[in-house]
Enzyme design. Structure first.
Site, PDB file in Angstrom:
ATOM      1  N   CYS A 265       0.795  -1.237   0.000  1.00  0.00           N
ATOM      2  CA  CYS A 265       0.000   0.000   0.000  1.00  0.00           C
ATOM      3  C   CYS A 265       0.824   1.283   0.000  1.00  0.00           C
ATOM      4  CB  CYS A 265      -0.936  -0.013   1.195  1.00  0.00           C
ATOM      5  SG  CYS A 265      -1.966  -1.476   1.220  1.00  0.00           S
TER       6      CYS A 265
HETATM    7  C1  UGA Z   1      -1.239   0.268   5.603  1.00  0.00           C
HETATM    8  C2  UGA Z   1      -2.021   1.221   6.517  1.00  0.00           C
HETATM    9  O1  UGA Z   1      -1.483   1.194   7.838  1.00  0.00           O
HETATM   10  C3  UGA Z   1      -3.514   0.838   6.560  1.00  0.00           C
HETATM   11  O2  UGA Z   1      -4.240   1.806   7.315  1.00  0.00           O
HETATM   12  C4  UGA Z   1      -4.053   0.827   5.120  1.00  0.00           C
HETATM   13  O3  UGA Z   1      -5.417   0.486   5.061  1.00  0.00           O
HETATM   14  C5  UGA Z   1      -3.266  -0.189   4.315  1.00  0.00           C
HETATM   15  O4  UGA Z   1      -1.876   0.226   4.307  1.00  0.00           O
HETATM   16  C6  UGA Z   1      -3.851  -0.193   2.926  1.00  0.00           C
HETATM   17  O5  UGA Z   1      -3.800   0.830   2.239  1.00  0.00           O
HETATM   18  O6  UGA Z   1      -4.510  -1.187   2.557  1.00  0.00           O
HETATM   19  P1  UGA Z   1      -0.077  -2.118   5.923  1.00  0.00           P
HETATM   20  O7  UGA Z   1       0.467  -1.971   4.527  1.00  0.00           O
HETATM   21  O8  UGA Z   1      -0.666  -3.419   6.341  1.00  0.00           O
HETATM   22  O9  UGA Z   1      -1.235  -1.021   6.202  1.00  0.00           O
HETATM   23  O10 UGA Z   1       1.164  -1.809   6.837  1.00  0.00           O
HETATM   24  P2  UGA Z   1       1.539  -1.005   8.170  1.00  0.00           P
HETATM   25  O11 UGA Z   1       1.281  -1.849   9.361  1.00  0.00           O
HETATM   26  O12 UGA Z   1       0.920   0.325   8.147  1.00  0.00           O
HETATM   27  O13 UGA Z   1       3.138  -0.883   7.969  1.00  0.00           O
HETATM   28  C7  UGA Z   1       3.692  -0.376   6.744  1.00  0.00           C
HETATM   29  C8  UGA Z   1       5.199  -0.352   6.769  1.00  0.00           C
HETATM   30  O14 UGA Z   1       5.671   0.739   7.550  1.00  0.00           O
HETATM   31  C9  UGA Z   1       5.904  -1.593   7.304  1.00  0.00           C
HETATM   32  O15 UGA Z   1       6.952  -1.935   6.421  1.00  0.00           O
HETATM   33  C10 UGA Z   1       6.458  -1.160   8.641  1.00  0.00           C
HETATM   34  O16 UGA Z   1       7.643  -1.837   8.977  1.00  0.00           O
HETATM   35  C11 UGA Z   1       6.731   0.313   8.395  1.00  0.00           C
HETATM   36  N1  UGA Z   1       6.705   1.175   9.601  1.00  0.00           N
HETATM   37  C12 UGA Z   1       5.556   1.349  10.310  1.00  0.00           C
HETATM   38  C13 UGA Z   1       7.857   1.863   9.989  1.00  0.00           C
HETATM   39  O17 UGA Z   1       8.930   1.741   9.345  1.00  0.00           O
HETATM   40  N2  UGA Z   1       7.818   2.680  11.086  1.00  0.00           N
HETATM   41  C14 UGA Z   1       6.689   2.871  11.803  1.00  0.00           C
HETATM   42  O18 UGA Z   1       6.713   3.655  12.776  1.00  0.00           O
HETATM   43  C15 UGA Z   1       5.530   2.182  11.411  1.00  0.00           C
END
Ligand code: UGA
Length: 427
Positions: A265
């Protein structure tokens, strides 16, 4: 209500199962007979926490699946489009699957007597619902929007791995409808969820989804840039962000610096918004920087590694974590991918371990070593890169003793171990 859900991927299957749990009667439509068969047997085609329980509970009762649009549309009042929106070669959104689904849906609506509502849940760039989906339905059905059929855009905010929980306990529900009648019908589906609904037009709803993901991605790239500066100053960026996050205008979430964001995403959606902005003649410099920081960030781990080991040619390097985040086998845009590419280009021998994602990574890198434990990947290694925030990596310490040189470059601020040569990415 009677609902049909087109597309049995992670958004579609979760949406279908959760609507059934909310008391609606659901028909899933997918072109893949294998997925249809699985859903009819109560088996989810993808893994999501809590999804199997819901499908088992409702399959054969208020959920069934079919490949037949005509059957599904004739027997439901409202259809959700939940198909994939991949990127094209330039990073712009590829609407091919949305268009194909809209055409099939339109033709089924044309054969049905009575009013039907079409809702786009797939993440699509602003203007898509009104300028692409509605005209295709209108043409394929021969019916009039706002008269014979309703339409709207209802974005999802589901984290992978926590999608069922997020669906049932949302922070927000956005309904962007073409008219009041469509809005009332879409909103009524969520009557049993305790959450205020934001009512908009379709374009605004589409934009809200992109802005939500782009803002979260921006928070991460911002935190990474601050982390890189803190590292040079010898300041602990986690302490900095902990204090900064106490400001209620900022919030403490998504301020964790590290190897960057991956997944299906954030990278795709930020790039699609950049593409849309450029199409409109605007250069979105900030969003481009969000992507640039995210591309450079994981490669800084290679620089840190080389600064200690010297040339990587012939050296065995362990990569811990292949999934784009913990608790998933999804490797799409995982930051481990560019890191492994760089290691291989530099002639290193890569050993790897991930609790769930190894099989998926084999499709991209068939030639690297896949181990069934962290210790096995670490054995004899000259260095280790920690790429994913898996809980089981938190406790690693004595395991590093099996390395030829216990040098750990931590990309997720996970490792707490005194007896190793430890290098934090931004801390
Ligand atoms: C993300 C959004 O959080 C959802 O709200 C959204 O609905 C979804 O995309 C989508 O568009 O369908 P997701 O891709 O499952 O969800 O992943 P996240 O849990 O948000 O994490 C994304 C990435 O950011 C991961 O690689 C994680 O390691 C990284 N991250 C997250 C960081 O590097 N630092 C942080 O503080 C948080």
């Amino acid at each position: 209500m009677k609902v049909s859900v087109i597309g049995s991927g992670y958004v579609g299957t979760v949406t279908a199962a959760c609507f059934a749990e909310l008391g609606h009667n659901v028909v899933c439509i997918d072109i893949d007979p294998g997925k249809v068969d699985m859903i009819n047997r109560g088996q989810p085609p993808i893994y999501e926490e809590g999804l199997e329980e819901l499908l088992k509970k409702h399959a054969g009762k208020n959920i069934r699946a079919t490949t037949d649009y005509d059957d599904a549309v004739a027997n439901t009042d409202i259809s959700f489009i939940c198909v994939g929106t991949p990127s094209d070669d330039n990073g712009n959104i590829d609407l091919g699957i949305v268009k194909a689904a809209s055409k099939s849906l339109g033709s089924a609506i044309g054969k049905k007597d009575g009013y039907h509502v079409v809702v786009v849940k797939s993440t699509v760039v602003p203007e898509t619902t009104e300028k692409v989906v509605v005209p295709i339905i209108e043409q394929a059905s021969g019916r009039k929007p706002g008269v014979d059929f309703g339409a709207g855009m209802n974005p999802e905010f589901l984290r992978e791995g926590k999608a069922v929980h997020d669906f049932m306990h949302p922070d927000k529900i956005v309904v962007g409808a073409i008219d009041q009648r469509s809005d009332d019908i879409i909103s009524a589906l969520y009557a049993n969820i305790k959450c205020q609904i934001t009512h908009t037009d379709p374009g605004t709803a589409e934009m809200i989804k992109y802005v939500n993901n782009s803002f979260l991605a921006t928070k991460i790239s911002f935190s990474n840039e601050i982390g890189n500066i803190c590292k040079k100053l010898g300041i602990d960026t986690y302490k900095v962000m902990e204090a900064v996050g106490k400001d209620s205008r900022i919030s403490p979430n998504f301020l964790n610096s590290g190897a960057g964001f991956g997944g299906s995403c954030f990278p795709k959606d930020v790039k699609a918004l950049i593409g849309k902005a450029k199409e409109l003649g605007y250069e979105p410099g900030l969003l481009e920087s969000v992507i640039n920081v995210n591309e450079v960030q994981p490669l800084m781990m290679i620089d840190l590694l080389e600064s200690r080991t010297g040339e990587l040619e012939g050296k065995r390097i362990a990569v811990l974590g292949l999934a784009f985040k913990n608790d998933t086998d999804d490797i799409r845009e995982s930051r481990a991918i560019p890191v492994i590419r760089a290691l291989l280009d530099k002639g290193a021998k890569v050993s790897s371990y991930d609790p769930m994602a190894a099989d998926n990574m084999k499709a991209i890198y068939p030639g690297i070593e896949y181990c069934d434990s962290a210790v096995k990947a670490l054995e004899g290694a000259n260095g280790c890169l920690v790429m994913t925030e898996w809980d089981e990596f938190k406790g690693l310490c004595s395991e590093f003793k099996v390395m030829h040189r216990p040098l750990v470059v931590d990309g997720r601020n996970m490792i707490r171990c005194e007896d190793i040569e430890y290098v934090g990415l931004c801390w």
